[in-house]
Design an enzyme around this catalytic site. Sequence first.
Site, PDB file in Angstrom:
ATOM      1  N   ASP A  41       0.821  -1.212   0.000  1.00 39.61           N
ATOM      2  CA  ASP A  41       0.000   0.000   0.000  1.00 39.61           C
ATOM      3  C   ASP A  41       0.857   1.266   0.000  1.00 39.61           C
ATOM      4  O   ASP A  41       1.850   1.369   0.730  1.00 39.61           O
ATOM      5  CB  ASP A  41      -0.888   0.034   1.243  1.00 39.61           C
ATOM      6  CG  ASP A  41      -1.917  -1.088   1.275  1.00 39.61           C
ATOM      7  OD1 ASP A  41      -1.644  -2.178   0.749  1.00 39.61           O
ATOM      8  OD2 ASP A  41      -2.995  -0.865   1.873  1.00 39.61           O
ATOM      9  N   HIS A  43      -1.078   4.620  -0.605  1.00 40.62           N
ATOM     10  CA  HIS A  43      -2.090   5.562  -0.104  1.00 40.62           C
ATOM     11  C   HIS A  43      -1.683   7.018  -0.278  1.00 40.62           C
ATOM     12  O   HIS A  43      -1.732   7.812   0.676  1.00 40.62           O
ATOM     13  CB  HIS A  43      -2.414   5.258   1.358  1.00 40.62           C
ATOM     14  CG  HIS A  43      -3.300   4.061   1.519  1.00 40.62           C
ATOM     15  ND1 HIS A  43      -4.575   4.005   1.009  1.00 40.62           N
ATOM     16  CD2 HIS A  43      -3.076   2.855   2.107  1.00 40.62           C
ATOM     17  CE1 HIS A  43      -5.111   2.825   1.275  1.00 40.62           C
ATOM     18  NE2 HIS A  43      -4.220   2.098   1.930  1.00 40.62           N
ATOM     19  N   ASP A  69      -3.775  -0.105  -3.845  1.00 38.17           N
ATOM     20  CA  ASP A  69      -4.016   0.956  -2.863  1.00 38.17           C
ATOM     21  C   ASP A  69      -3.033   2.104  -3.068  1.00 38.17           C
ATOM     22  O   ASP A  69      -2.225   2.439  -2.196  1.00 38.17           O
ATOM     23  CB  ASP A  69      -3.974   0.416  -1.429  1.00 38.17           C
ATOM     24  CG  ASP A  69      -5.294  -0.207  -1.007  1.00 38.17           C
ATOM     25  OD1 ASP A  69      -6.144  -0.451  -1.891  1.00 38.17           O
ATOM     26  OD2 ASP A  69      -5.485  -0.472   0.196  1.00 38.17           O
ATOM     27  N   ASP A  72      -6.101   7.573  -1.749  1.00 33.49           N
ATOM     28  CA  ASP A  72      -6.835   7.781  -0.489  1.00 33.49           C
ATOM     29  C   ASP A  72      -5.895   8.003   0.696  1.00 33.49           C
ATOM     30  O   ASP A  72      -4.744   7.593   0.691  1.00 33.49           O
ATOM     31  CB  ASP A  72      -7.775   6.616  -0.179  1.00 33.49           C
ATOM     32  CG  ASP A  72      -9.050   6.635  -1.000  1.00 33.49           C
ATOM     33  OD1 ASP A  72      -9.430   7.723  -1.471  1.00 33.49           O
ATOM     34  OD2 ASP A  72      -9.656   5.571  -1.180  1.00 33.49           O
ATOM     35  N   ARG A  73      -6.455   8.659   1.701  1.00 35.10           N
ATOM     36  CA  ARG A  73      -5.834   8.854   3.016  1.00 35.10           C
ATOM     37  C   ARG A  73      -4.822  10.003   3.061  1.00 35.10           C
ATOM     38  O   ARG A  73      -4.627  10.596   4.124  1.00 35.10           O
ATOM     39  CB  ARG A  73      -5.140   7.583   3.523  1.00 35.10           C
ATOM     40  CG  ARG A  73      -6.006   6.338   3.553  1.00 35.10           C
ATOM     41  CD  ARG A  73      -7.037   6.390   4.637  1.00 35.10           C
ATOM     42  NE  ARG A  73      -7.655   5.081   4.855  1.00 35.10           N
ATOM     43  CZ  ARG A  73      -8.661   4.867   5.695  1.00 35.10           C
ATOM     44  NH1 ARG A  73      -9.167   5.871   6.392  1.00 35.10           N
ATOM     45  NH2 ARG A  73      -9.179   3.665   5.830  1.00 35.10           N
ATOM     46  N   ASN A 101      -8.290  -2.622  -3.110  1.00 34.88           N
ATOM     47  CA  ASN A 101      -9.690  -2.303  -2.810  1.00 34.88           C
ATOM     48  C   ASN A 101      -9.961  -0.798  -2.855  1.00 34.88           C
ATOM     49  O   ASN A 101     -11.108  -0.375  -3.046  1.00 34.88           O
ATOM     50  CB  ASN A 101     -10.107  -2.879  -1.457  1.00 34.88           C
ATOM     51  CG  ASN A 101      -9.358  -2.281  -0.295  1.00 34.88           C
ATOM     52  OD1 ASN A 101      -8.126  -2.358  -0.231  1.00 34.88           O
ATOM     53  ND2 ASN A 101     -10.062  -1.690   0.654  1.00 34.88           N
ATOM     54  N   HIS A 102      -8.921   0.031  -2.713  1.00 33.69           N
ATOM     55  CA  HIS A 102      -9.134   1.470  -2.825  1.00 33.69           C
ATOM     56  C   HIS A 102      -9.169   1.952  -4.275  1.00 33.69           C
ATOM     57  O   HIS A 102      -9.457   3.130  -4.516  1.00 33.69           O
ATOM     58  CB  HIS A 102      -8.075   2.236  -2.029  1.00 33.69           C
ATOM     59  CG  HIS A 102      -8.383   2.287  -0.566  1.00 33.69           C
ATOM     60  ND1 HIS A 102      -8.993   3.360   0.042  1.00 33.69           N
ATOM     61  CD2 HIS A 102      -8.193   1.366   0.404  1.00 33.69           C
ATOM     62  CE1 HIS A 102      -9.148   3.110   1.326  1.00 33.69           C
ATOM     63  NE2 HIS A 102      -8.684   1.897   1.576  1.00 33.69           N
ATOM     64  N   HIS A 150      -3.699  -8.270  -3.906  1.00 32.12           N
ATOM     65  CA  HIS A 150      -3.823  -7.214  -2.902  1.00 32.12           C
ATOM     66  C   HIS A 150      -4.358  -7.753  -1.587  1.00 32.12           C
ATOM     67  O   HIS A 150      -3.784  -7.505  -0.527  1.00 32.12           O
ATOM     68  CB  HIS A 150      -4.738  -6.089  -3.392  1.00 32.12           C
ATOM     69  CG  HIS A 150      -4.885  -4.999  -2.376  1.00 32.12           C
ATOM     70  ND1 HIS A 150      -3.882  -4.096  -2.114  1.00 32.12           N
ATOM     71  CD2 HIS A 150      -5.899  -4.689  -1.522  1.00 32.12           C
ATOM     72  CE1 HIS A 150      -4.267  -3.279  -1.136  1.00 32.12           C
ATOM     73  NE2 HIS A 150      -5.489  -3.614  -0.766  1.00 32.12           N
ATOM     74  N   ARG A 205     -13.679  -6.105   8.035  1.00 31.26           N
ATOM     75  CA  ARG A 205     -13.848  -5.404   6.761  1.00 31.26           C
ATOM     76  C   ARG A 205     -15.312  -5.172   6.408  1.00 31.26           C
ATOM     77  O   ARG A 205     -15.632  -4.319   5.592  1.00 31.26           O
ATOM     78  CB  ARG A 205     -13.202  -6.208   5.634  1.00 31.26           C
ATOM     79  CG  ARG A 205     -11.737  -6.529   5.838  1.00 31.26           C
ATOM     80  CD  ARG A 205     -10.842  -5.349   5.625  1.00 31.26           C
ATOM     81  NE  ARG A 205      -9.439  -5.700   5.731  1.00 31.26           N
ATOM     82  CZ  ARG A 205      -8.434  -4.835   5.673  1.00 31.26           C
ATOM     83  NH1 ARG A 205      -8.695  -3.545   5.504  1.00 31.26           N
ATOM     84  NH2 ARG A 205      -7.178  -5.232   5.791  1.00 31.26           N
ATOM     85  N   HIS A 232      -2.670  -4.681   1.793  1.00 29.68           N
ATOM     86  CA  HIS A 232      -4.016  -4.527   2.358  1.00 29.68           C
ATOM     87  C   HIS A 232      -4.054  -4.357   3.880  1.00 29.68           C
ATOM     88  O   HIS A 232      -5.131  -4.170   4.431  1.00 29.68           O
ATOM     89  CB  HIS A 232      -4.839  -5.760   1.949  1.00 29.68           C
ATOM     90  CG  HIS A 232      -6.321  -5.651   2.178  1.00 29.68           C
ATOM     91  ND1 HIS A 232      -7.055  -4.547   1.840  1.00 29.68           N
ATOM     92  CD2 HIS A 232      -7.208  -6.538   2.698  1.00 29.68           C
ATOM     93  CE1 HIS A 232      -8.325  -4.756   2.127  1.00 29.68           C
ATOM     94  NE2 HIS A 232      -8.440  -5.952   2.658  1.00 29.68           N
TER      95      HIS A 232
END
Length: 287
Positions: A41, A43, A69, A72-73, A101-102, A150, A205, A232
């Site tokens: 990840d 992010h 990923d 985001d964040r 998943n992002h 992932h 989750r 993940h």
Amino acid sequence: KRQSRPISQGCLRALCDAAREHLLMESTLLELDSPLKICGDLHGQYSDLLKIFEKGGHPPRTKYLFLGDYVDRSEQSIETVTLLLAYKCRYPKNVFLLRGNHELKSVNSNYGFRKECERRYNTDTWDMLNDVFDCLPLCALVNGRIFCTHGGLSPHLHHMSDIRRLRRPILAHEMYYNSQKDLIQDLLWADPDEGARGWDDNDQRGCSVKFGEDVVHKFLRKHGLQMIVRAHQLVQNGYEFFFNGRLVSLFSAPDYHGTHYNHGAIMSISATGDTSFITLPSKGRRH
């Protein structure tokens, strides 16, 4: 304050068009040879992505597999994904990108990416980048021995051909109506659990499954594999082994979200198949 744009919207559109073309020429299950480096990840931590290239080497001298990923964040998801897509287009045989998943609209509409796109460009840019995400492969085999994805494994994954047959683009809003929706969801969301036996609901989750050591050993034995590499999951040292070394979780965003003290890490696989890790150390303080 409006952040500057790393590239014009017209250039970004051209980049997205080229990236989709490259990604759709690949299988949903990549088959790669070492040497290469694997990253977890990110992010949107763009400065840490630059450190990865400083430490691990820049393409094309170094081959990379990223496990998803990207967004985001954090505040520089656009720079992060733009650089990765540019490298993918410039060196398509040296940079490989999986979906996390992002990289789903239903997720990145809520965790910062959509707002960043709207603040710095517009909603069309968010749509355009998600169109690229819909084309990302889901898994990779390294040296025919290391399975990379992932999230994790799935009770609906019986043969590697199950992944190869998944047709892309896999549109986020259509994914849950896809006949293979459970398999896709698990590859993006599932987690290992040292305390589990077999399969269990993934309550943390709110979707997908958790899987235990027995599942991993059966999967590896059936497919003639050595280990599983996945992302993940925030792990304190940037990497963490599960199930007596048969699975490793990678997380490549140190000091995640400015609220953790974790290290990041990337995994290196040599030409002979030996594995090692490069650490991106925590600064040891909150941002």
